[in-house]
Design an enzyme around this catalytic site. Sequence first.
Site, PDB file in Angstrom:
ATOM      1  N   GLY A 121       0.789  -1.234   0.000  1.00  0.00           N
ATOM      2  CA  GLY A 121       0.000   0.000   0.000  1.00  0.00           C
ATOM      3  C   GLY A 121       0.821   1.284   0.000  1.00  0.00           C
ATOM      4  CB  SER A 122       4.328   2.179  -0.799  1.00  0.00           C
ATOM      5  OG  SER A 122       4.474   1.817  -2.148  1.00  0.00           O
ATOM      6  CG  ASN A 123       1.938   3.279  -5.682  1.00  0.00           C
ATOM      7  OD1 ASN A 123       2.349   4.289  -6.233  1.00  0.00           O
ATOM      8  ND2 ASN A 123       2.527   2.104  -5.804  1.00  0.00           N
ATOM      9  CG  LEU A 194      -2.044  -8.631  -7.637  1.00  0.00           C
ATOM     10  CD1 LEU A 194      -1.214  -9.763  -7.057  1.00  0.00           C
ATOM     11  CD2 LEU A 194      -1.236  -7.862  -8.673  1.00  0.00           C
ATOM     12  CB  ILE A 197     -11.671  -4.377 -13.204  1.00  0.00           C
ATOM     13  CG1 ILE A 197     -10.499  -3.877 -12.353  1.00  0.00           C
ATOM     14  CG2 ILE A 197     -12.935  -3.572 -12.894  1.00  0.00           C
ATOM     15  CD1 ILE A 197     -10.661  -4.028 -10.849  1.00  0.00           C
ATOM     16  CG  ASN A 211      -3.478  -0.950 -12.921  1.00  0.00           C
ATOM     17  OD1 ASN A 211      -3.255  -0.968 -11.708  1.00  0.00           O
ATOM     18  ND2 ASN A 211      -2.864  -1.781 -13.755  1.00  0.00           N
ATOM     19  CG  HIS A 213       2.020  -2.533 -15.719  1.00  0.00           C
ATOM     20  ND1 HIS A 213       1.621  -3.728 -15.155  1.00  0.00           N
ATOM     21  CD2 HIS A 213       3.089  -2.812 -16.502  1.00  0.00           C
ATOM     22  CE1 HIS A 213       2.410  -4.699 -15.599  1.00  0.00           C
ATOM     23  NE2 HIS A 213       3.313  -4.168 -16.417  1.00  0.00           N
ATOM     24  CG  ASP A 254      -1.186  -5.026 -16.957  1.00  0.00           C
ATOM     25  OD1 ASP A 254      -1.687  -4.352 -16.046  1.00  0.00           O
ATOM     26  OD2 ASP A 254      -0.500  -6.044 -16.757  1.00  0.00           O
ATOM     27  CD  GLU A 283       4.706   1.934  -9.114  1.00  0.00           C
ATOM     28  OE1 GLU A 283       4.416   1.102  -9.966  1.00  0.00           O
ATOM     29  OE2 GLU A 283       4.746   1.651  -7.897  1.00  0.00           O
TER      30      GLU A 283
HETATM   31  C1  GRF Z   1       3.174  -1.089  -7.689  1.00  0.00           C
HETATM   32  O1  GRF Z   1       4.448  -1.357  -8.136  1.00  0.00           O
HETATM   33  C2  GRF Z   1       2.223  -0.928  -8.845  1.00  0.00           C
HETATM   34  O2  GRF Z   1       2.846  -0.561 -10.037  1.00  0.00           O
HETATM   35  C3  GRF Z   1       1.661  -2.304  -9.033  1.00  0.00           C
HETATM   36  O3  GRF Z   1       1.603  -2.833  -7.738  1.00  0.00           O
HETATM   37  C4  GRF Z   1       2.589  -2.247  -6.908  1.00  0.00           C
HETATM   38  C5  GRF Z   1       1.929  -1.812  -5.635  1.00  0.00           C
HETATM   39  O4  GRF Z   1       2.873  -1.426  -4.676  1.00  0.00           O
HETATM   40  N1  GRF Z   1       0.404  -2.251  -9.718  1.00  0.00           N
HETATM   41  P1  GRF Z   1       2.393  -0.804  -3.285  1.00  0.00           P
HETATM   42  O5  GRF Z   1       1.537  -1.845  -2.614  1.00  0.00           O
HETATM   43  O6  GRF Z   1       1.626   0.431  -3.596  1.00  0.00           O
HETATM   44  O7  GRF Z   1       3.646  -0.523  -2.535  1.00  0.00           O
END
Ligand code: GRF
Length: 296
Positions: A121-123, A194, A197, A211, A213, A254, A283
């Site tokens: 969940g870092s994003n 993953l 959808i 999304n 990628h 994708d 990202e």
């Molecule tokens: C990211 O690298 C994104 O590109 C992919 O999944 C990863 C999620 O990373 N779809 P995080 O859980 O947000 O750290």
Amino acid sequence: MFERLQKKWKVKGWQFVLIIATFAIGGSATGFIGKKLMPIFPIGPTWLWVIVYILLVTLLWPLAVLLVSIPFGQFPFFCKYIKKIGRRMGIGRSGVRSQKSEESHLSTLTSHIAVFASGAGSNAQKIIDHFRSHPSINVSLIVCNNPSAGVLQIANKEGIPVLLIEKERFIRGDAYIKELEEHTIGFIVLAGFLWKIPAALITMYPGKIINIHPALLPKYGGKGMYGKAVHQAVINAGENESGITIHYVDEVYDHGKTIFQARCPVLSSDTAESLAQRIHKLEHEHYSQVIESLLK
Ligand code: GRF
């Protein structure tokens, strides 16, 4: 008490300190200016003086606080806060619109995002941070299919509701559309989600599901292309650059139209881990900005 406030306002650390400072300075300035202005009014009885003073400071306070919030970098937060108080006081309400219809009217003015994530969940965290004080965009729901995902701790810490989903119902059932509607979700952001959808959701949110990628699509995408596998494939192919692709989601993995790409080098010394780190940085730098520009 402070912790509760922080959670309620969805802010943390320094931002909380700056908000409290803005309240303190704005409040004192209001009292000071109010007293200076009072002699303008030729008022006899004390009770009338008190009433006029209260009215005056009530009008002055939002102005003072908004002004002070500018140098503290908290203007968006206070705009939202003061609007909220105004609404509670019925200011800006047209006619006799009921509280409920007012709320739903306001919620249509706010873009409520659901972040679908099933990993660390870092994003998701970056997106939450980015929109924390945004006046009209709110991360309103975290959707997750993995009960042990790190993103759930983030949601809990941030006080954001979670929808834990189950495969059969999501893929072949109603895709949890009712729950998304209950949270007035208008935009869906996939960040490490993953599962494919389902068509029902794509139909329900046309052009409103995106999304990210971790490679430059159309290369290195498709089923099974996630996490380390993507970076290892890029390295094995001898590519000298990789990057990120933010794209609309359709029913093929994708595959939807590309919205944005950013590139970074692949070094001869790279491992899947070191490349993953460089990609993650990209990202974190771009995803929230792209979301914001799409919602504008
Ligand atoms: C990211 O690298 C994104 O590109 C992919 O999944 C990863 C999620 O990373 N779809 P995080 O859980 O947000 O750290």
